[in-house]
Structure formats: structure tokens, C-alpha cells
Scaffold this motif. Structure first.
Motif, PDB file in Angstrom:
ATOM      1  N   ALA A 189       0.843  -1.203   0.000  1.00 10.02           N
ATOM      2  CA  ALA A 189       0.000   0.000   0.000  1.00 10.02           C
ATOM      3  C   ALA A 189       0.876   1.250   0.000  1.00 10.02           C
ATOM      4  O   ALA A 189       0.620   2.207  -0.727  1.00 10.02           O
ATOM      5  N   LEU A 190       1.928   1.223   0.821  1.00 10.75           N
ATOM      6  CA  LEU A 190       2.832   2.379   0.887  1.00 10.75           C
ATOM      7  C   LEU A 190       3.482   2.627  -0.477  1.00 10.75           C
ATOM      8  O   LEU A 190       3.529   3.760  -0.970  1.00 10.75           O
ATOM      9  N   ILE A 191       3.963   1.536  -1.082  1.00 15.83           N
ATOM     10  CA  ILE A 191       4.651   1.676  -2.376  1.00 15.83           C
ATOM     11  C   ILE A 191       3.681   2.179  -3.446  1.00 15.83           C
ATOM     12  O   ILE A 191       3.998   3.093  -4.214  1.00 15.83           O
ATOM     13  N   ALA A 192       2.476   1.592  -3.474  1.00 17.45           N
ATOM     14  CA  ALA A 192       1.523   1.973  -4.507  1.00 17.45           C
ATOM     15  C   ALA A 192       1.032   3.413  -4.327  1.00 17.45           C
ATOM     16  O   ALA A 192       0.735   4.112  -5.297  1.00 17.45           O
ATOM     17  N   TYR A 232      13.046   5.320  -7.118  1.00 16.00           N
ATOM     18  CA  TYR A 232      13.037   5.794  -5.731  1.00 16.00           C
ATOM     19  C   TYR A 232      13.271   4.638  -4.767  1.00 16.00           C
ATOM     20  O   TYR A 232      13.950   4.769  -3.755  1.00 16.00           O
ATOM     21  N   LEU A 233      12.649   3.496  -5.091  1.00 16.96           N
ATOM     22  CA  LEU A 233      12.807   2.328  -4.219  1.00 16.96           C
ATOM     23  C   LEU A 233      14.260   1.880  -4.210  1.00 16.96           C
ATOM     24  O   LEU A 233      14.834   1.580  -3.163  1.00 16.96           O
ATOM     25  N   LEU A 267       7.592  -2.052  -8.812  1.00 19.77           N
ATOM     26  CA  LEU A 267       6.958  -1.149  -9.778  1.00 19.77           C
ATOM     27  C   LEU A 267       5.743  -1.843 -10.396  1.00 19.77           C
ATOM     28  O   LEU A 267       4.677  -1.235 -10.559  1.00 19.77           O
ATOM     29  N   ILE A 268       5.916  -3.134 -10.708  1.00 16.62           N
ATOM     30  CA  ILE A 268       4.799  -3.880 -11.294  1.00 16.62           C
ATOM     31  C   ILE A 268       3.660  -3.994 -10.276  1.00 16.62           C
ATOM     32  O   ILE A 268       2.489  -3.819 -10.624  1.00 16.62           O
TER      33      ILE A 268
END
Lengths: 232, 283
Positions: free
Chosen positions: B16-19, B39-40, B217-218
Motif C-alpha cells: 500500500a505504501l509503495i503503490a 526511488y525504491l 513497480l509492477i
């Protein structure tokens, strides 16, 4: 109060306004009438700095040309555009609060004023504007512009698509803004009768040019104009 | 069962954080930021550099990674996105190239072997048969704290409402006195920060290597497509669907982990092209 001198506006290479000049005094309602596509919306967009222009736009003597729209709003220009451009998935209240973006100190007073002018907006505060009627959206749009503490209010086609009863309500509010709050109001209208009933002076805009101007009485007597715009 | 529940919750919070960082940019800036993975990557390596090579406190490493992500986001907006704005495919291709360039830079500086990140908080808690590393627990709690904070920021502050306004009607925002440029800057900064912190957590969840940005990313694209671009609640819900699906599938056959995510994307694209919560504005 508002002084526009020799304003020309461009969309890319296409010129939409040609050497337009007009003025409005403090506490006055003036109208710009013209058919669809005459350039009324372009004129207002240009005052807000949203088009490429040459010429001068002055507000209380200060030059607005070349300023960004956020600075122009900050200096006291409120705009209720023809298509409203509301934020559809935000509530009425949040739409109004966005209008206060440049006038955060005045939120309480302005919100009170807007609710006094449009009691329905207080009743519908939690409703998303995407679910509202045209008349209600017009009220939100005017309310949002007023939340920015404007001294000049530009209203584009306030009556388009609205029932006569709602038009009367809007007219009452615009008069109150002039009489009670000392606002200067410029309305753009196709509905010349509505414009003449409110404005002390009228400009006629045709294909991007001012072709006639005068007091409401003098223009109403002009037979050619009357035939073109007043339908009699 | 309990193990799947716990692992699902932990992974989903991270997704959720990444998305979220990804969907913010799409919603406010209308840019499909394919370099979001960078960024990751930068976040993971920044944490590795500051905490494990320089030996700074781990929390400082996480924060510095976030700051670096923020700076990277701002630079990308100022130097790249703003200049080719309006040409969406140009922005997307340029950002993807940037991610590949950054990956090469990481290989040059740190080498291309994968690295194990030391846990942010060492130790393991046993609940029934499940072993929960404190690190993952902390990552999920921080992710949730950030997401809740972001939700209220977007809903209740002038700047947050302005972000919604820009995403819903650019002209309406402009005539309300909002400087879209400034709002875009803030959004890119927040997005970079979320991505970098997500990268730290993701790398400590899996491992740190130069190609690590592709999988998340995916995931981000999947969550955003399935959830409906711009929906904070939709992003949260779908991050949990994807997270739980991965945990359940990989408890059965780890090789198939990503396959079901892809199938879900295709299914949703066919049945509900606008996503389950679909509209493009943040709300």
C-alpha cells in the motif's frame, strides 16, 4: 477599479481578442454581451492570466499583466467561469474551502457571507458537487469565488441553462454583492435582457472586438442592437 | 492460517505504501511515472550506505533515504517532467530511461551482487507457528502511520485539498489561486519520499540488488490499475488483495507468486477498465 486597455489574446497563433478596452468603477456592475464564441470567456480568462496577451489589465492602478493566475487571485479577482470548473468529487464545503486558498484568514467571515447569500449551500455542505443541479453548481461556483475575498468578481454566463426562478435568485445576489459589499462585478451574458436588468453599462463583443458600448438605456434604444441581441 | 493472515497483513501494508506514492503522481500530475521504481532502488541503497557502511543509526538511515527520495522526486519534476509536460509518452519514456541509468549508477557504485540488509529492528516474535521478524512489523506499522497521515493531510489541509483540486480540475484550481507548479512539486516530493522509504522496507523484506525496483513497480502498477487510479481507499484495499493473494499463492507454490497478480490485472482491465474504485482524481 478595473481598466483593460488594448487587450489582445491568443491561443497559439489564433487571435481571439482584438484591442479590447473597457473599464469598471468600484461598486459597479457592468456587462459584456455577445454571442457564443464572441470571446467573452477568453476576455475573463485573459484577466486571470490564463491566455497569452498583449495590452494592459489594471486592477486599482496595479498592472496585472504578466502575473500568474494565483497572484492575480490573491490581488482580489474572483472568477465564476461558464462551465463552473468545480471539483466534482469534493463536497460543497471543500469546494468553498479551496476557494479560500489565498484568503485563509477570512474563512469564517467569508463562509458566513456565502451561507447567508446561498442558504442552500449550508444545507448541502456535505454533498459532492458531481451530484448537484446546475443552479446549485452555479451557487457553489459563485461561493467559491467569494471565498477568496475578491474586490472584483467576474461572472461568465450566470444564467446559462438555469430556470428563470434561479436566474432571479442569482440576480438578487449579484445586486447584494454590489450594494452591501461594494464589489465590482463584470458579467458576460448572451441573455442581454438579464444583463441590461443588472448592469449600469454594457459592452457589446463581436468576434473578439468591442463594437458598441454605452449605458444600459442607450443600448436598449439602439434598434440594430436590439434586433441582434434582445430578440425584438 | 494465522501465519497467512499475519504475513498477508505485513506484506499488504508495504504494498500500500509503495503503490500510494505511485498513484499520487498519476492523479495530481497525470504522469505515469515508470521511474517510480528508481526511488525504491535509491532508498534501499541509501539505507544500506548510511546505516551499514557509515554505521549511522538505522532510523537515521531510513530518514535519510526518505530525504534523498524527496530530493530525487523534486529534481525529476524540475529538470525533466516540467520541461516535457503535456507530452505524456515523452515523460513516460524519459522517466523509464532515467530509472535504467540510475540502476547502472548503482551497479557502478555498489557492484551488482545482492546485499543482505540487516534488520531495522532485530529479533523475531513467534505467534502460534508463525515467525514474525520485528523488522517487518515495524515496516508495516510505519507504512500504516504514513498512509493514515497522508489521508488526513489530503483531506484536511489547504495543501492537501489543493492537491485534490488540481487532480480534479486544473482550471478550477488555477482560478482559486492555486499554483499548480507548487502543488506538483509537493506531490513529487511526497511521492519520492514514500517510494524511497518503501524501498528500504522492500529491500529488507527481500534483498537489495540493482534490479530490485522492477517487481515493486509492477506491484504498484497492478494496485493502481485494479484499485482505480487516485483512490486512497482503493489503493489500500487492493494492496491487501494483491498482498494476500501473493502470500496464499506462494504458500502453495512460490514459483507462481507473481502470476496471479498479472491475471488479476488482465481480468480487471477487461471487466472494469476504470478499476474497482475507478476515477482518476485523488479522493
Amino acid at each position: 477599479m478595473l481598466e483593460i486597455q488594448g487587450l489582445s489574446a491568443f491561443y497559439g497563433r489564433a487571435q481571439a481578442l482584438f484591442d479590447v478596452s473597457l473599464r469598471a468603477e468600484k461598486g459597479e456592475i457592468i456587462a459584456v454581451i455577445g454571442a457564443n464564441g464572441a470571446g467573452k470567456s477568453t476576455l475573463f480568462d485573459s484577466v486571470l492570466g490564463l491566455t497569452k496577451t498583449t495590452g494592459a489589465v489594471r486592477l486599482e492602478g496595479q498592472d496585472l499583466t504578466g502575473q500568474g493566475s494565483s497572484e492575480i487571485v490573491r490581488r482580489g479577482v474572483g472568477y465564476a467561469p461558464e462551465r463552473f470548473n468545480l471539483f466534482p468529487y469534493m463536497t460543497v464545503r471543500d469546494n468553498l474551502l479551496v476557494g479560500a486558498y489565498t484568503a485563509r484568514g477570512d474563512i469564517e467571515t467569508n463562509l458566513e457571507m456565502v451561507h447567508a447569500l446561498f442558504p442552500r449551500l449550508a444545507e448541502r455542505a456535505g454533498q459532492e458537487t458531481s451530484t448537484q443541479s446546475g443552479g446549485e453548481r452555479q451557487m457553489v461556483s459563485l461561493g467559491r469565488a467569494l471565498m477568496g475575498s475578491p474586490r472584483l468578481l467576474l461572472v461568465d454566463e450566470p444564467t446559462i441553462g438555469l430556470a428563470p426562478k434561479v436566474c432571479d435568485e442569482i440576480a438578487v445576489v449579484l445586486r447584494r454583492l454590489r450594494d452591501e459589499f461594494g464589489l465590482t462585478v463584470v458579467i458576460a451574458e448572451q441573455n442581454a435582457n438579464f444583463a441590461l436588468s443588472l448592469a449600469s453599462r454594457v459592452y457589446v463583443l463581436e468576434s473578439g472586438r468591442i463594437t458598441a458600448e454605452g449605458t444600459a438605456e442607450s443600448l436598449a434604444k439602439d434598434e440594430a442592437l436590439a434586433a441582434a441581441y434582445f430578440g425584438h | 492460517m494465522l501465519q497467512i493472515l499475519i504475513q498477508g497483513l505485513l506484506l499488504s501494508g508495504l504494498y500500500a505504501l509503495i503503490a500510494m506514492g505511485f498513484t499520487l503522481i498519476f492523479s495530481v500530475g497525470r504522469v505515469l511515472n515508470l521511474a517510480y521504481g528508481a526511488y525504491l532502488l535509491i532508498g534501499g541503497y541509501a539505507y544500506f550506505y548510511f546505516s551499514q557502511q557509515l554505521g549511522l543509526p538505522k532510523i537515521a538511515g531510513v530518514m535519510l533515504a526518505g530525504v534523498l527520495g524527496c530530493v530525487l522526486g523534486l529534481l525529476k519534476y524540475q529538470l525533466l517532467v516540467k520541461r516535457v509536460q503535456g507530452v505524456h509518452s515523452a515523460v513516460e519514456i524519459a522517466t523509464l530511461i532515467l530509472a535504467v541509468v540510475l540502476q547502472s549508477a548503482v551497479v557502478l557504485i555498489f557492484g551488482d551482487s545482492s546485499k543482505i540488509l540487516l534488520p531495522i529492528v532485530p529479533g523475531v516474535e513467534r505467534v502460534a507457528s508463525a515467525a514474525i521478524p520485528y523488522s517487518n512489523l515495524v515496516a508495516t506499522i510505519i507504512s500504516w502511520a504514513i498512509l493514515i497521515g497522508l489521508y488526513f493531510f489530503v483531506r484536511l489541509t489547504h495543501t492537501g485539498r489543493a492537491m485534490q483540486a488540481v487532480s480534479m480540475d486544473a482550471k478550477g484550481a488555477a482560478i482559486s489561486g492555486i499554483d499548480a507548479n507548487r502543488i506538483n512539486m509537493i506531490t513529487w516530493g511526497i511521492s519520492g519520499t514514500l517510494g524511497a522509504i518503501g524501498g528500504v522496507f522492500f529491500a529488507s523484506y527481500t534483498q537489495l540488488y540493482p534490479g530490485m525496483w522492477v517487481a515493486p513497480l509492477i506491484i504498484a502498477v497492478a494496485v493502481v490499475i485494479v484499485g482505480g487510479i487516485g483512490s486512497i481507499i482503493g489503493t489500500l484495499v487492493v494492496a491487501h488483495i494483491v498482498g494476500f493473494m501473493e502470500i496464499i499463492v506462494s504458500s502453495w507454490n512460490p514459483e507462481l507468486r507473481g502470476v496471479f497478480t498479472m491475471l488479476l490485472i488482465i481480468l480487471v482491465l477487461v471487466l472494469r477498465p476504470r478499476g474497482l474504485f475507478g476515477r482518476e482524481e485523488i479522493h
